[in-house]
Each structure stands twice: as structure tokens, then as C-alpha cells.
Write a protein that holds these residues in place. Structure first.
Motif, PDB file in Angstrom:
ATOM      1  N   GLY A 141       0.820  -1.216   0.000  1.00 28.67           N
ATOM      2  CA  GLY A 141       0.000   0.000   0.000  1.00 28.67           C
ATOM      3  C   GLY A 141       0.848   1.257   0.000  1.00 28.67           C
ATOM      4  O   GLY A 141       0.526   2.237  -0.677  1.00 28.67           O
ATOM      5  N   SER A 142       1.937   1.207   0.739  1.00 25.74           N
ATOM      6  CA  SER A 142       2.843   2.351   0.772  1.00 25.74           C
ATOM      7  C   SER A 142       3.512   2.564  -0.591  1.00 25.74           C
ATOM      8  O   SER A 142       3.672   3.702  -1.032  1.00 25.74           O
ATOM      9  CB  SER A 142       3.893   2.123   1.849  1.00 25.74           C
ATOM     10  OG  SER A 142       4.853   3.132   1.819  1.00 25.74           O
ATOM     11  N   ALA A 143       3.878   1.484  -1.256  1.00 26.60           N
ATOM     12  CA  ALA A 143       4.519   1.599  -2.573  1.00 26.60           C
ATOM     13  C   ALA A 143       3.546   2.136  -3.626  1.00 26.60           C
ATOM     14  O   ALA A 143       3.919   2.961  -4.472  1.00 26.60           O
ATOM     15  CB  ALA A 143       5.076   0.244  -3.008  1.00 26.60           C
ATOM     16  N   VAL A 144       2.298   1.681  -3.578  1.00 23.80           N
ATOM     17  CA  VAL A 144       1.293   2.184  -4.525  1.00 23.80           C
ATOM     18  C   VAL A 144       1.029   3.666  -4.278  1.00 23.80           C
ATOM     19  O   VAL A 144       0.924   4.458  -5.218  1.00 23.80           O
ATOM     20  CB  VAL A 144      -0.006   1.351  -4.419  1.00 23.80           C
ATOM     21  CG1 VAL A 144      -1.149   2.003  -5.161  1.00 23.80           C
ATOM     22  CG2 VAL A 144       0.234  -0.051  -4.948  1.00 23.80           C
ATOM     23  N   LEU A 145       0.940   4.046  -3.009  1.00 25.28           N
ATOM     24  CA  LEU A 145       0.752   5.456  -2.666  1.00 25.28           C
ATOM     25  C   LEU A 145       1.918   6.307  -3.166  1.00 25.28           C
ATOM     26  O   LEU A 145       1.716   7.392  -3.724  1.00 25.28           O
ATOM     27  CB  LEU A 145       0.594   5.594  -1.153  1.00 25.28           C
ATOM     28  CG  LEU A 145       0.305   6.975  -0.602  1.00 25.28           C
ATOM     29  CD1 LEU A 145      -1.062   7.443  -1.071  1.00 25.28           C
ATOM     30  CD2 LEU A 145       0.365   6.944   0.894  1.00 25.28           C
TER      31      LEU A 145
END
Length: 144
Positions: free
Chosen positions: A97-101
Motif C-alpha cells: 500500500g505504501s509503494a502504490v501510494l
């Protein structure tokens, strides 16, 4: 007020948000760091809209920086967990989720980058060649 002074004062907002973000990381309040990074960039945009200043050339870089800060705080909040032995465990869903954000905010930051305006080089048009400037077939053969 001069536009440069307005922009300079406006840079105090992201600088103070970064300082508060580092303080929240030091206090291990990672979710607070996420809210600080969001409020820092939004208040800077709001200041620019209220003061009617032109956005500086580094706007895209600042958006990318705050996106990195936001994704870092999301990763530390939802992607890492302390185990009972004092170590850290990695949670793949929080990291993803952090990488997509981070990807989405970097793309938005790239859209905010303002390229330098190219200098227009105006060359005068070349004059049309005259017929007597080019050698003709008769002159090249030299009578052969």
C-alpha cells in the motif's frame, strides 16, 4: 507585497511541516506524521491560492517529497510491527500500500513539474537562391 516575498514566506509552511514530521517520527507517532504531511502540502496550496502567488518551479519536487514522507509514515504505521522479542516484522500489505501510494504521488508530482520555457530563437528566413548562383550542366562539362 512582492511576489517573491509571498513565495518565500510560503516556503515556511513546508519547512515547518517537515520539522513537525521528523518530531512525530521521533515520538513514534507515525499516523500523526501522515496527517502532518497531508496538512503541510494542503496548507501550502491553500496559502498560494489565498495570496494569489504563482507556484514556484520546485512545486513538483515538493509534492514528491511530501509524497515520500506520507508513504514513509504509512509504511512505518501499517507495514512494520514489533514482535514480542523487540524485533520488527514486515507486513507485506502495508508495504504494498505504501509503494502504490508513493507511485501515485510521484506521478502527480511529475505533472506539477514546470519545465523551463525554451528560449525562442528566431532566425530570419533564408533568401531564395538565385538561378545564377548554382552551376548549370553546361558550365560543369567545360565543353566536353
Amino acid at each position: 507585497m512582492n511576489n517573491n516575498i509571498k513565495v518565500g514566506i510560503g516556503f515556511l509552511i513546508p519547512a515547518s511541516a517537515i520539522i513537525f514530521f521528523i518530531a512525530s517520527l521521533y515520538a513514534e507517532k507515525f499516523l500523526l506524521g501522515a496527517f502532518i504531511s497531508i496538512l503541510g502540502i494542503l496548507s501550502w496550496f491553500l496559502y498560494s491560492a489565498i495570496m494569489q502567488t504563482r507556484m514556484p518551479n520546485v512545486t513538483g519536487n515538493i509534492v514528491i517529497l511530501f509524497g515520500f514522507l506520507l508513504s514513509l509514515s504509512v509504511f512505518l504505521s501499517f507495514g512494520m510491527k514489533r514482535n514480542m522479542f523487540g524485533g520488527y516484522e514486515f507486513i507485506p500489505e502495508g508495504g504494498a500500500g505504501s509503494a502504490v501510494l508513493l507511485l501515485i504521488i510521484v506521478l502527480v508530482g511529475i505533472l506539477f513539474k514546470q519545465p523551463a520555457k525554451p528560449q525562442s530563437i528566431s532566425k530570419p528566413p533564408l533568401p531564395a537562391p538565385l538561378e545564377n548562383e548554382f552551376p548549370t550542366q553546361e558550365k560543369n562539362n567545360n565543353g566536353v
